[in-house]
Design an enzyme around this catalytic site. Structure first.
Site, PDB file in Angstrom:
ATOM      1  N   PHE A 101       1.716   4.358  -8.700  1.00 14.13           N
ATOM      2  CA  PHE A 101       1.521   4.366  -7.247  1.00 14.13           C
ATOM      3  C   PHE A 101       2.889   4.280  -6.583  1.00 14.13           C
ATOM      4  CE2 PHE A 101       0.975   2.959  -2.955  1.00 14.13           C
ATOM      5  CZ  PHE A 101      -0.060   3.762  -2.517  1.00 14.13           C
ATOM      6  N   ASP A 119      11.092   1.987  -9.204  1.00  9.45           N
ATOM      7  CA  ASP A 119      10.419   1.698  -7.942  1.00  9.45           C
ATOM      8  C   ASP A 119      10.068   0.210  -7.955  1.00  9.45           C
ATOM      9  OD1 ASP A 119       8.698   1.237  -5.855  1.00  9.45           O
ATOM     10  OD2 ASP A 119       7.559   3.083  -6.113  1.00  9.45           O
ATOM     11  N   LYS A 163       8.920  -3.074   1.300  1.00  8.30           N
ATOM     12  CA  LYS A 163       8.051  -4.231   1.530  1.00  8.30           C
ATOM     13  C   LYS A 163       8.799  -5.503   1.942  1.00  8.30           C
ATOM     14  CE  LYS A 163       4.258  -2.580  -1.380  1.00  8.30           C
ATOM     15  NZ  LYS A 163       3.279  -2.110  -0.399  1.00  8.30           N
TER      16      LYS A 163
HETATM   17  C1  LIG Z   1       5.358   0.519  -6.119  1.00  5.41           C
HETATM   18  C2  LIG Z   1       5.137   1.067  -4.739  1.00  5.41           C
HETATM   19  N1  LIG Z   1       5.842   2.117  -4.331  1.00  5.41           N
HETATM   20  C3  LIG Z   1       5.699   2.645  -3.105  1.00  5.41           C
HETATM   21  C4  LIG Z   1       4.788   2.110  -2.207  1.00  5.41           C
HETATM   22  C5  LIG Z   1       4.621   2.717  -0.847  1.00  5.41           C
HETATM   23  O1  LIG Z   1       5.124   1.895   0.149  1.00  5.41           O
HETATM   24  P1  LIG Z   1       4.698   2.133   1.678  1.00  5.41           P
HETATM   25  O2  LIG Z   1       3.240   1.811   1.808  1.00  5.41           O
HETATM   26  O3  LIG Z   1       5.579   1.212   2.477  1.00  5.41           O
HETATM   27  O4  LIG Z   1       4.976   3.574   1.991  1.00  5.41           O
HETATM   28  C6  LIG Z   1       4.021   1.004  -2.600  1.00  5.41           C
HETATM   29  C7  LIG Z   1       3.010   0.421  -1.678  1.00  5.41           C
HETATM   30  O5  LIG Z   1       2.092  -0.257  -2.081  1.00  5.41           O
HETATM   31  C8  LIG Z   1       4.195   0.474  -3.896  1.00  5.41           C
HETATM   32  O6  LIG Z   1       3.484  -0.571  -4.328  1.00  5.41           O
END
Ligand SMILES: Cc1ncc(COP(=O)(O)O)c(C=O)c1O
Length: 403
Positions: free
Chosen positions: A145, A230, A259
């Site tokens: 994700f 990530d 976040k």
């Molecule tokens: C590992 C990871 N990458 C990217 C994202 C995407 O972040 P955003 O919702 O701020 O676009 C999330 C959101 O849950 C995430 O958990």
């Protein structure tokens, strides 16, 4: 008492009436929050065990962060990147130092930071590695994700995230998460990057086998491929280290952060990498009107400073032991599995008892907020300011729900 919850149903109904149904929230309407606790419109208090999917690692309204936001609101809020402002270099330098990298590129949301990393990796591939034009591939993991943009959902394996959003962006290969042999097989001369979460949060807090992250690092080094971690959800103290990669002594080529970087106040994301990687971008090739704005930088600089104290990482480690011991005691008592690291856990509810959604609804009725994922899994990620007694309280409520 019936009067107690008078405002909640109307507010839930209004939200349903006026918004696209791209979420299915629990019927809790939050009006105020402090630390690890939120209060709803009817005055009911809940222990927040989701913490905005880790965007609230420092709790709601951390005094240092709120003070930084207030001070900045009184001085300067937005300039665009057409000009430099006086908070910009401080934030970028302090975040770069925290990451042990040369440079930082600030954006706003997590998905934007992931997009940034993808663009940078492709350009690096063409300009530095020498991949033939238009052929760059990036390897990602099954169950990933990384956000919701059209490019990112192109390599999602979740039908809800992906179906009916094509045509999809090409250039991605998907391999099983945790499988080094499959990764080694998938890398070829066109591969510019491996993009993975060090722990897959949305998938249910899935921790890869020991040795996986160092193995990814070695493969990337040997095959001249960028390792992009990530750490949007796993980073910034959540697992007991500043970055989840730290648990295995691994340093990726690019950190993707978001976040908690915004302190639960403003959306702040960033990519951090060395000059030989991020230096491929030239003016006009990437950007964002709001990325790196003064308010974001002022808050995020204080986030970096909070992390430098080590206090939040320590709390996550120590209280995480308590959280995981408590959760493990429920395995066989309604839970079938517990995973995670630090103050971050994914638990699988026995599907014969109830769904994850039902468990979260019952937890909310008992004053604890958590969120389900993939049917029978619940994620628990309380703010890192949570107290030991509050962890015990959350576990006691979960035990009551399961009985
Ligand atoms: C590992 C990871 N990458 C990217 C994202 C995407 O972040 P955003 O919702 O701020 O676009 C999330 C959101 O849950 C995430 O958990």
């Amino acid at each position: 008492m019936i009067v107690e919850r008078m405002r909640t149903p109307a507010a839930v109904g209004d939200a349903e009436r006026w918004t696209a149904h791209n979420y299915h929230p629990l019927p809790v309407v939050i009006a105020q929050a402090e630390g690890a606790w939120v209060t709803d419109v009817d005055g009911r208090r809940y222990l927040d065990c989701l913490a905005g999917y880790s965007a609230l690692n420092f709790g709601h309204r951390h005094p240092t962060l709120i003070a930084a936001a207030h001070a900045q609101l009184d001085r300067l809020t937005l300039t665009s990147r057409a000009f430099v402002h006086d908070q910009f270099a401080t934030f970028c330098r302090e975040l770069a130092e925290l990451c042990g990298k040369d440079l930082v590129l600030p954006m706003n949301t997590g998905a934007e930071a992931v997009e940034t990393a993808i663009k940078v990796a492709r350009k690096w591939g063409y300009q530095v590695k020498g991949v033939p034009d238009g052929q760059a591939t990036i390897i990602v993991a099954d169950g990933n994700f990384h956000g919701r943009t059209t490019t990112i959902v192109s390599f999602s394996t979740d039908p809800d995230a992906r179906d009916d959003f094509g045509p999809y962006t090409p250039g991605f290969r998907i391999v099983p998460y945790g499988d080094l042999a499959a990764l080694a097989d998938a890398i070829d001369d066109t591969t510019v990057a491996v993009l993975i979460e060090p722990i897959q949060g949305e998938q249910g807090v899935v921790v890869p086998p020991a040795g996986y992250l160092p193995g990814v690092r070695d493969l990337c080094t040997q095959r001249d491929v960028l390792f992009i971690a990530d750490e949007i959800q796993s980073g910034l103290g959540r697992t007991g280290e500043t970055f989840a990669c730290d648990h295995e002594g691994v340093r990726p080529d690019m950190y993707v952060l978001g976040k908690a970087l915004g302190g639960g106040i403003v959306p702040v994301s960033a990519v951090a990498a060395d000059r030989n990687v991020l230096g491929v971008l030239r003016p006009g090739q990437h950007g964002s009107t709001f990325g790196g704005n003064p308010l974001a930088c002022a808050v995020a600089t204080e986030v970096v400073r909070l992390l430098r104290t080590g206090e939040f990482q320590r709390r996550s480690t120590e209280l995480g032991v308590r959280l995981h011991a408590g959760l493990r005691s429920l395995v066989g008592e309604g839970l079938v599995a517990v995973r995670g690291r630090g103050l971050w856990a994914g638990v699988d509810i026995d599907p014969a008892l109830m769904t994850g959604r039902q468990a979260c609804e019952r937890l909310a009725e008992r004053g604890v907020l958590a969120k389900d994922t993939h049917g029978s899994t619940i994620r628990l990620a309380p703010p890192l300011v949570v107290e030991a007694a509050e962890i015990d309280h959350a576990i006691a409520q979960l035990a009551a729900v399961l009985h």
